[in-house]
Design a protein around this motif. Structure first.
Motif, short mmCIF file in Angstrom:
data_model
loop_
_atom_site.label_atom_id
_atom_site.label_comp_id
_atom_site.label_asym_id
_atom_site.label_seq_id
_atom_site.Cartn_x
_atom_site.Cartn_y
_atom_site.Cartn_z
N SER A 27 0.85 -1.20 0.00
CA SER A 27 0.00 0.00 0.00
C SER A 27 0.88 1.24 0.00
O SER A 27 2.05 1.18 0.36
N GLY A 28 0.31 2.35 -0.46
CA GLY A 28 1.06 3.61 -0.52
C GLY A 28 1.32 4.02 -1.96
O GLY A 28 1.08 3.26 -2.90
N ALA A 84 8.07 1.84 2.05
CA ALA A 84 8.48 1.94 3.45
C ALA A 84 8.63 3.41 3.82
O ALA A 84 8.82 4.27 2.95
N LYS A 95 7.33 0.99 8.75
CA LYS A 95 6.21 1.12 7.82
C LYS A 95 4.97 1.50 8.59
O LYS A 95 4.97 1.48 9.83
N GLY A 96 3.91 1.86 7.85
CA GLY A 96 2.64 2.08 8.52
C GLY A 96 2.12 3.50 8.46
O GLY A 96 1.06 3.80 9.00
N GLY A 98 0.74 4.72 6.11
CA GLY A 98 -0.56 4.60 5.44
C GLY A 98 -1.60 3.82 6.22
O GLY A 98 -2.75 3.68 5.78
N GLU A 104 0.09 -5.62 5.66
CA GLU A 104 1.40 -5.53 4.97
C GLU A 104 2.39 -6.50 5.60
O GLU A 104 3.13 -7.20 4.92
O1 DER Z 1 2.25 2.74 5.02
C1 DER Z 1 3.15 2.08 4.48
O2 DER Z 1 3.80 1.19 5.05
C2 DER Z 1 3.55 2.49 3.09
O3 DER Z 1 4.23 1.44 2.45
C3 DER Z 1 4.45 3.70 3.25
O4 DER Z 1 5.37 3.42 4.23
C4 DER Z 1 5.16 4.11 2.00
O5 DER Z 1 4.28 4.95 1.35
P1 DER Z 1 4.79 5.85 0.15
O6 DER Z 1 5.30 4.89 -0.91
O7 DER Z 1 3.56 6.59 -0.27
O8 DER Z 1 5.89 6.75 0.69
#
Ligand code: DER
Length: 216
Positions: A27-28, A84, A95-96, A98, A104
């Motif tokens: 995600s992200g 990440a 991470k996290g 998002g 994840e």
């Molecule tokens: O929330 C998450 O772990 C996402 O992977 C985040 O860490 C990375 O989001 P980005 O690619 O929008 O910077």
């Protein structure tokens, strides 16, 4: 620009795709760019892959790009990709940001390898220097977890993550709450020490997973 760099990394990932793969989809925003480039290759070469999305956001993006999805109940990823917030030289991650950290970590732990897509802004010499660590907590445990964190780690800050588009706290896809914790220091045993606090569902400390960094 940042977008060109992200597209370069995203392209790198699409070359990893083989016909019939089951792929963990992170995600992200960076994972989304990778998914976009994978979907182009899948269409061009009719690769027939299946995705295991790590959030409703990722699932909607798979749907948008006509990539069939499954879940860890019925399937297991051959490999995965994700973003990440921070990466240190020991390939430990935070991470996290998002809010999708529970799924994840489940998908990453279920994959033999996860490609972590990061631009140079994510590299740190000391984990925790830029980002707080998100901790997913059962709502009934927020006071217990806060006091245990303070007692065990004396963190600089413990903050309940409040929502923007609704009143009150963010509620995760597992129906729990998020606490963003700024630790003074992050040590190798902290992932399991945090997890051991009753009521903690998961943390954004990813300290020992089979990851390969794809950087710019
Ligand atoms: O929330 C998450 O772990 C996402 O992977 C985040 O860490 C990375 O989001 P980005 O690619 O929008 O910077």
């Amino acid at each position: 620009t940042n977008r060109e760099q992200k597209e370069k990394v995203a392209k790198l990932v699409s070359e990893k795709v083989s016909k019939g793969d089951v792929i963990g989809v992170g995600s992200g925003s960076t994972a989304l760019l990778a998914l976009e480039s994978i979907s182009k290759r899948v269409k061009e070469e009719k690769l027939q892959i299946t995705a295991i999305p790590t959030s409703k956001e990722a699932a909607l993006h798979c749907n948008y790009y006509d990539i069939p999805t499954t879940t860890l109940l019925e399937s297991r990823p051959n490999w995965g990709f994700d973003g990440a917030d921070e990466v240190d030289e020991k390939l430990c991650l935070i991470k996290g940001r998002g809010g999708a950290l529970f799924a994840e970590k489940l998908v990453m732990a279920s994959s033999s390898k996860t490609y972590i897509l990061v631009d140079e802004s994510k590299f740190v010499s000391k984990l925790g220097e830029k980002y707080a660590v998100p901790i997913e907590v059962d709502p009934r445990a927020i006071h217990l977890v806060e006091s245990e964190l303070i007692k065990n780690f004396n963190p600089l800050l413990v903050k309940l993550r409040m929502a923007n588009a609704k009143d009150g706290p963010v509620i995760t896809e597992t129906g729990n709450l998020l606490m963003d914790v700024k630790f003074q220091e992050i040590t190798p045993l902290m992932e399991q020490q945090v997890k051991a606090i009753p009521g903690v569902i998961e943390s954004g400390l990813f300290l020992n997973y089979s990851v390969e960094i794809l950087s710019l």
